[in-house]
Scaffold this motif. Sequence first.
Motif, short mmCIF file in Angstrom:
data_model
loop_
_atom_site.label_atom_id
_atom_site.label_comp_id
_atom_site.label_asym_id
_atom_site.label_seq_id
_atom_site.Cartn_x
_atom_site.Cartn_y
_atom_site.Cartn_z
N GLU A 157 0.81 -1.22 0.00
CA GLU A 157 0.00 0.00 0.00
C GLU A 157 0.85 1.27 0.00
OE1 GLU A 157 -3.31 0.10 -0.29
OE2 GLU A 157 -3.30 -2.09 -0.44
N ASP A 158 2.08 1.16 0.45
CA ASP A 158 2.95 2.31 0.63
C ASP A 158 3.40 2.84 -0.74
OD1 ASP A 158 4.96 4.13 1.17
OD2 ASP A 158 5.88 2.94 2.76
N GLN A 161 7.12 3.99 -1.02
CA GLN A 161 8.06 2.88 -1.20
C GLN A 161 7.98 2.32 -2.62
OE1 GLN A 161 10.51 1.50 1.05
NE2 GLN A 161 11.04 0.77 -0.99
#
Length: 216
Positions: A157-158, A161
Amino acid sequence: MNVKDNLKVIQDEIESVTAHAPTIIAVTKYVTIDRAQEAYDAGLRHFGENRIEGFLEKKAALPSEATFHFIGSLQTRKVKEVINEVDYLHSLDRQSLADEVEKRAEHTIKCFVQVNVAGEDSKHGFAPEEVIAFVKGLQGFEKIEVVGLMMMAPHIEDQIQLRTYFAELKELQHQVAALGQSNAPCKELSMGMSNDYLSAISEGSTFIRIGTKLVG
């Protein structure tokens, strides 16, 4: 929704983040030939399959103007069954595969070197630090043209990143291109799928592989 409407949504989203539209590959591995034909009729010309049987079926059924991308892991012993039908191979992920493509191909194959940027055990591909040596080792290969690099991003979800991973592949693509190797222009990036293509495009992707969101 029909493919034409889905495509319009995707194109509008892409226009919101970049003026340089990437090539959209319709990943048709889970859908019927009729649905793939619908995608063609909607204006799509690039199609991706990850199994040999499905690849050959769709290529035989669709008009000759369609461009076909093999996007799945390709077993070395299966290369001879499909390689001469391939326009782009997105999964050049080991030396033994390169050797077999060179041996079996009757025309130059546009290849993406697959890179496992996140180091996931479940994914194929070279570690980033292995890519330069691999490409240098392809000097003299007449049937392989390294047009770019490919990655499958982790399902996370990041978004920050994710973009870091995509940016890392972009930097590596620049490094390969800088080699100036005649069979490795490496100007393209195949990254981004239904769940993360906007992040990929923001970091320079030139080919996105869309299945679920486009054709179901």
